[in-house]
Enzyme design. Sequence first.
Site, PDB file in Angstrom:
ATOM      1  N   GLY A  44       0.891  -1.218  -0.162  1.00  0.00           N
ATOM      2  CA  GLY A  44       0.162  -0.096   0.018  1.00  0.00           C
ATOM      3  C   GLY A  44       0.951   1.212  -0.035  1.00  0.00           C
ATOM      4  O   GLY A  44       1.509   1.516   0.937  1.00  0.00           O
ATOM      5  N   ARG A  74       0.814   4.832  -9.347  1.00  0.00           N
ATOM      6  CA  ARG A  74       1.200   5.406  -8.176  1.00  0.00           C
ATOM      7  C   ARG A  74       2.510   5.186  -7.926  1.00  0.00           C
ATOM      8  O   ARG A  74       3.321   5.986  -7.483  1.00  0.00           O
ATOM      9  CB  ARG A  74       0.325   4.814  -7.013  1.00  0.00           C
ATOM     10  CG  ARG A  74      -0.222   5.796  -6.169  1.00  0.00           C
ATOM     11  CD  ARG A  74      -1.215   5.313  -5.245  1.00  0.00           C
ATOM     12  NE  ARG A  74      -1.714   6.646  -4.410  1.00  0.00           N
ATOM     13  CZ  ARG A  74      -2.829   6.527  -3.682  1.00  0.00           C
ATOM     14  NH1 ARG A  74      -2.838   5.436  -3.185  1.00  0.00           N
ATOM     15  NH2 ARG A  74      -3.220   7.631  -3.092  1.00  0.00           N
ATOM     16  N   PHE A 194      -1.225   7.255  13.549  1.00  0.00           N
ATOM     17  CA  PHE A 194      -1.714   8.441  13.855  1.00  0.00           C
ATOM     18  C   PHE A 194      -1.465   9.721  13.098  1.00  0.00           C
ATOM     19  O   PHE A 194      -1.869  10.824  13.565  1.00  0.00           O
ATOM     20  CB  PHE A 194      -1.571   8.438  15.479  1.00  0.00           C
ATOM     21  CG  PHE A 194      -2.182   7.369  16.244  1.00  0.00           C
ATOM     22  CD1 PHE A 194      -3.449   7.500  16.553  1.00  0.00           C
ATOM     23  CD2 PHE A 194      -1.468   6.538  16.714  1.00  0.00           C
ATOM     24  CE1 PHE A 194      -4.019   6.390  17.409  1.00  0.00           C
ATOM     25  CE2 PHE A 194      -1.774   5.681  17.451  1.00  0.00           C
ATOM     26  CZ  PHE A 194      -3.265   5.398  17.646  1.00  0.00           C
ATOM     27  N   CYS A 308     -10.556   9.785   7.095  1.00  0.00           N
ATOM     28  CA  CYS A 308     -10.650   8.910   8.316  1.00  0.00           C
ATOM     29  C   CYS A 308     -11.877   9.198   8.966  1.00  0.00           C
ATOM     30  O   CYS A 308     -12.395   8.148   9.528  1.00  0.00           O
ATOM     31  CB  CYS A 308      -9.258   8.977   8.802  1.00  0.00           C
ATOM     32  SG  CYS A 308      -7.716   8.413   8.176  1.00  0.00           S
TER      33      CYS A 308
HETATM   34  P1  NAD Z   1      -4.707   5.070   0.118  1.00  0.00           P
HETATM   35  O1  NAD Z   1      -6.084   4.513  -0.679  1.00  0.00           O
HETATM   36  O2  NAD Z   1      -3.971   6.146  -0.232  1.00  0.00           O
HETATM   37  O3  NAD Z   1      -3.607   3.861  -0.249  1.00  0.00           O
HETATM   38  C1  NAD Z   1      -3.805   2.687  -0.210  1.00  0.00           C
HETATM   39  C2  NAD Z   1      -3.336   1.912  -1.249  1.00  0.00           C
HETATM   40  O4  NAD Z   1      -3.434   0.337  -1.157  1.00  0.00           O
HETATM   41  C3  NAD Z   1      -3.621   2.169  -2.739  1.00  0.00           C
HETATM   42  O5  NAD Z   1      -2.618   2.901  -3.470  1.00  0.00           O
HETATM   43  C4  NAD Z   1      -4.069   0.735  -3.217  1.00  0.00           C
HETATM   44  O6  NAD Z   1      -3.710   0.713  -4.592  1.00  0.00           O
HETATM   45  C5  NAD Z   1      -3.304  -0.044  -2.363  1.00  0.00           C
HETATM   46  N1  NAD Z   1      -3.670  -1.687  -2.477  1.00  0.00           N
HETATM   47  C6  NAD Z   1      -4.905  -1.942  -2.077  1.00  0.00           C
HETATM   48  N2  NAD Z   1      -5.044  -3.232  -2.103  1.00  0.00           N
HETATM   49  C7  NAD Z   1      -3.674  -3.539  -2.532  1.00  0.00           C
HETATM   50  C8  NAD Z   1      -3.283  -4.893  -2.718  1.00  0.00           C
HETATM   51  N3  NAD Z   1      -3.840  -6.018  -2.585  1.00  0.00           N
HETATM   52  N4  NAD Z   1      -2.110  -4.914  -3.017  1.00  0.00           N
HETATM   53  C9  NAD Z   1      -1.186  -3.953  -2.954  1.00  0.00           C
HETATM   54  N5  NAD Z   1      -1.586  -2.626  -3.024  1.00  0.00           N
HETATM   55  C10 NAD Z   1      -2.671  -2.438  -2.763  1.00  0.00           C
HETATM   56  O7  NAD Z   1      -5.197   4.951   1.782  1.00  0.00           O
HETATM   57  P2  NAD Z   1      -4.103   5.622   2.978  1.00  0.00           P
HETATM   58  O8  NAD Z   1      -4.985   7.040   3.054  1.00  0.00           O
HETATM   59  O9  NAD Z   1      -2.897   5.594   2.859  1.00  0.00           O
HETATM   60  O10 NAD Z   1      -4.959   4.595   4.056  1.00  0.00           O
HETATM   61  C11 NAD Z   1      -4.404   3.461   4.442  1.00  0.00           C
HETATM   62  C12 NAD Z   1      -4.985   2.865   5.743  1.00  0.00           C
HETATM   63  O11 NAD Z   1      -4.395   3.871   6.602  1.00  0.00           O
HETATM   64  C13 NAD Z   1      -6.460   3.120   5.687  1.00  0.00           C
HETATM   65  O12 NAD Z   1      -6.844   1.985   6.772  1.00  0.00           O
HETATM   66  C14 NAD Z   1      -6.813   4.347   6.556  1.00  0.00           C
HETATM   67  O13 NAD Z   1      -7.752   4.443   7.209  1.00  0.00           O
HETATM   68  C15 NAD Z   1      -5.363   4.326   7.345  1.00  0.00           C
HETATM   69  N6  NAD Z   1      -4.912   5.773   7.861  1.00  0.00           N
HETATM   70  C16 NAD Z   1      -4.859   6.763   7.057  1.00  0.00           C
HETATM   71  C17 NAD Z   1      -4.544   7.892   7.162  1.00  0.00           C
HETATM   72  C18 NAD Z   1      -4.720   9.285   6.568  1.00  0.00           C
HETATM   73  O14 NAD Z   1      -4.424  10.039   6.942  1.00  0.00           O
HETATM   74  N7  NAD Z   1      -4.841   8.990   5.175  1.00  0.00           N
HETATM   75  C19 NAD Z   1      -4.001   8.067   8.492  1.00  0.00           C
HETATM   76  C20 NAD Z   1      -4.215   7.069   9.581  1.00  0.00           C
HETATM   77  C21 NAD Z   1      -4.605   5.874   9.110  1.00  0.00           C
HETATM   78  C1  UDX Z   2      -7.041  12.452  11.213  1.00  0.00           C
HETATM   79  C2  UDX Z   2      -6.467  12.247  12.647  1.00  0.00           C
HETATM   80  O1  UDX Z   2      -5.938  13.633  13.080  1.00  0.00           O
HETATM   81  C3  UDX Z   2      -5.104  11.349  12.563  1.00  0.00           C
HETATM   82  O2  UDX Z   2      -4.553  11.346  13.958  1.00  0.00           O
HETATM   83  C4  UDX Z   2      -5.532  10.294  11.944  1.00  0.00           C
HETATM   84  O3  UDX Z   2      -4.319   9.548  11.883  1.00  0.00           O
HETATM   85  C5  UDX Z   2      -6.201  10.405  10.834  1.00  0.00           C
HETATM   86  O4  UDX Z   2      -7.336  11.195  10.706  1.00  0.00           O
HETATM   87  P1  UDX Z   2      -6.412  14.002   8.909  1.00  0.00           P
HETATM   88  O5  UDX Z   2      -8.032  13.497   8.760  1.00  0.00           O
HETATM   89  O6  UDX Z   2      -5.441  13.724   8.180  1.00  0.00           O
HETATM   90  O7  UDX Z   2      -6.290  13.117  10.524  1.00  0.00           O
HETATM   91  O8  UDX Z   2      -6.689  15.674   9.473  1.00  0.00           O
HETATM   92  P2  UDX Z   2      -7.101  16.457  10.756  1.00  0.00           P
HETATM   93  O9  UDX Z   2      -6.056  17.457  11.223  1.00  0.00           O
HETATM   94  O10 UDX Z   2      -7.458  15.444  11.942  1.00  0.00           O
HETATM   95  O11 UDX Z   2      -8.466  17.041  10.239  1.00  0.00           O
HETATM   96  C6  UDX Z   2      -9.603  16.241   9.828  1.00  0.00           C
HETATM   97  C7  UDX Z   2     -10.650  17.201   9.370  1.00  0.00           C
HETATM   98  O12 UDX Z   2     -11.066  18.041  10.408  1.00  0.00           O
HETATM   99  C8  UDX Z   2     -10.265  18.180   8.542  1.00  0.00           C
HETATM  100  O13 UDX Z   2     -11.141  18.551   7.474  1.00  0.00           O
HETATM  101  C9  UDX Z   2     -10.029  19.651   9.381  1.00  0.00           C
HETATM  102  O14 UDX Z   2     -10.156  20.791   8.638  1.00  0.00           O
HETATM  103  C10 UDX Z   2     -11.046  19.496  10.171  1.00  0.00           C
HETATM  104  N1  UDX Z   2     -10.843  20.085  11.689  1.00  0.00           N
HETATM  105  C11 UDX Z   2      -9.843  19.703  12.377  1.00  0.00           C
HETATM  106  C12 UDX Z   2     -11.798  21.194  12.009  1.00  0.00           C
HETATM  107  O15 UDX Z   2     -12.657  21.394  11.229  1.00  0.00           O
HETATM  108  N2  UDX Z   2     -11.247  21.812  13.110  1.00  0.00           N
HETATM  109  C13 UDX Z   2     -10.339  21.198  14.130  1.00  0.00           C
HETATM  110  O16 UDX Z   2     -10.453  22.054  15.194  1.00  0.00           O
HETATM  111  C14 UDX Z   2      -9.564  20.563  13.562  1.00  0.00           C
END
Ligand code: NAD
Ligand code: UDX
Length: 490
Positions: A44, A74, A194, A308
């Site tokens: 991923g 990607r 996080f 998220c």
């Molecule tokens: P994303 O969609 O940006 O990336 C996921 C990637 O996984 C994609 O590029 C997809 O092609 C790949 N993928 C899916 N199935 C696959 C497979 N079988 N083999 C190889 N690649 C595969 O997602 P993301 O935002 O990076 O989030 C990933 C996870 O982390 C989610 O569970 C999300 O909830 C969690 N998370 C996200 C954030 C954030 O800020 N985006 C923060 C904390 C946790």
């Molecule tokens: C969130 C969590 O903060 C992070 O710990 C987790 O791993 C993934 O989800 P993210 O969604 O990337 O992170 O950004 P975050 O800064 O939490 O903002 C989320 C949304 O809330 C945004 O749309 C932001 O603009 C909004 N927000 C945040 C508010 O409207 N008010 C605030 O005080 C803070």
Amino acid sequence: MLRNVLPRVPGWLGKYCLEKSHLASTVPSDSHHPFIPMKICCVGAGYVGGPTMSMIARKAPDIQVTVVDLNERRIAAWNSDVLPVYEPGLDEVVREARGRNLFFSTDVKGAIAEADIVFVSVNTPTKTYGVGAGRAADLRYIESVARTIAEVAKTPKIIVEKSTIPVRTASTIQEILAAYPGTAKCQVLSNPEFLAEGTAIADLEKPDRVLIGGERTPEGEAAIETLASVYGRWVPRERIITTNLWSSELSKLVANAFLAQRISSINAISALCEATEADVDEVANAIGKDSRIGPKFLKASVGFGGSCFQKDVLNLVYLCEHFGLPEVATYWEGVIKINDWQKRRFAAKIVRSLFNTVADKRIAVLGFAFKKDTNDTRESAAINVCRDLLTEHANVVVYDPKVPADEIIADVCGRGVSPNPRLSVAKTAYEACAGAHAIAIVTEWDEFKTLDYEKIYAGMPKPAFLFDGRNITDLAKLRAIGFRARGIGK
Ligand code: NAD
Ligand code: UDX
């Protein structure tokens, strides 16, 4: 000179590994031990996998880190000068490690087969079909990766759940691994991420905590210790928390639910402020000074977005229903209902203020990403605001410094359908605002704080309206220019 390597030998998941991993940073480089660098693979290459692994590669130059994905475009972008993820500071980290000990590849099986630690960082979106549609997490990508690991794992591995998943998902992964004949013994750990987008590099560099959940068996403890020693390269030990698997899995959903709940709470109060002439920023400041409440995550807004919060709260709601706790489910569902209402309320206020009609009026929407400093638009409030305004037949012109035009159009109108001719994308904020009846600030990009609003006002039909969905502008100054300016909760 000390060598920062972990031993990579058969059976290293056992007690041997535990003992050796304690020695990880104290092995002399000139010793005769046949040390081979540890190999990490991350499945991923998204917003989490890419930045997280880049940071590990930067901090542990002796560990070989390979990030794999099925998405060829990607991976090509990760190997190019234009990374697929915009994050302040990310380019520099990738540039430092890429080609040295950080690699991006589409060879998913090959990288898993060679790895000692496999991070699973695939997407876990909300299910859109069947049982639990609209609430439960869609675990098909997790299962698919678990099956691939089971197929190719011929040496012991630590499998790390990095994706956010429902509590008890580790047991599904364990079951799948156990069902394949010939799969080597693997330990499954939970290590939720996080980081927040826009501040990912700073969050990874100095995390509040790293959470690692594992089985409370000698093998589980050894695996926890091995993963802890990777983070231990740069994260102080007291910030590395270890728990059982289920506490770790659940803590991630609960952390996001608590954060989202704070935003919905202050947004609910913003409506009361508008009705009573209280100022939501003053209220937030007053309550945030109470050390039991604290000042963070109390910024009223047009509504939270991102990949998220909504997904994870809905997942929590589904789990509560599944475990027969409807009252708990209803409580958390309120967080999402208020957020949906806040987004609708913002668009409705624009229509109401513009004499109850925006038909054929030009509305400039400033910002499209779900927050500043990211190009991510998933669940962005801007999508709902644009759709509501288009439904009222407004001519909507969007500007965002980082989101490409085709992404904006696809998000609002849907992929593969003909775009709404009333929606267009401008190259600058000034171009979007020229001739607009109203401006709606939806993302808090810094550049919107310092625009030449006098110049913009001069180019707008009167009365000229400005709706600040992020409370980043000085409303008094805008009113002095002549704008009919409104914020959130003011
Ligand atoms: P994303 O969609 O940006 O990336 C996921 C990637 O996984 C994609 O590029 C997809 O092609 C790949 N993928 C899916 N199935 C696959 C497979 N079988 N083999 C190889 N690649 C595969 O997602 P993301 O935002 O990076 O989030 C990933 C996870 O982390 C989610 O569970 C999300 O909830 C969690 N998370 C996200 C954030 C954030 O800020 N985006 C923060 C904390 C946790
Ligand atoms: C969130 C969590 O903060 C992070 O710990 C987790 O791993 C993934 O989800 P993210 O969604 O990337 O992170 O950004 P975050 O800064 O939490 O903002 C989320 C949304 O809330 C945004 O749309 C932001 O603009 C909004 N927000 C945040 C508010 O409207 N008010 C605030 O005080 C803070």
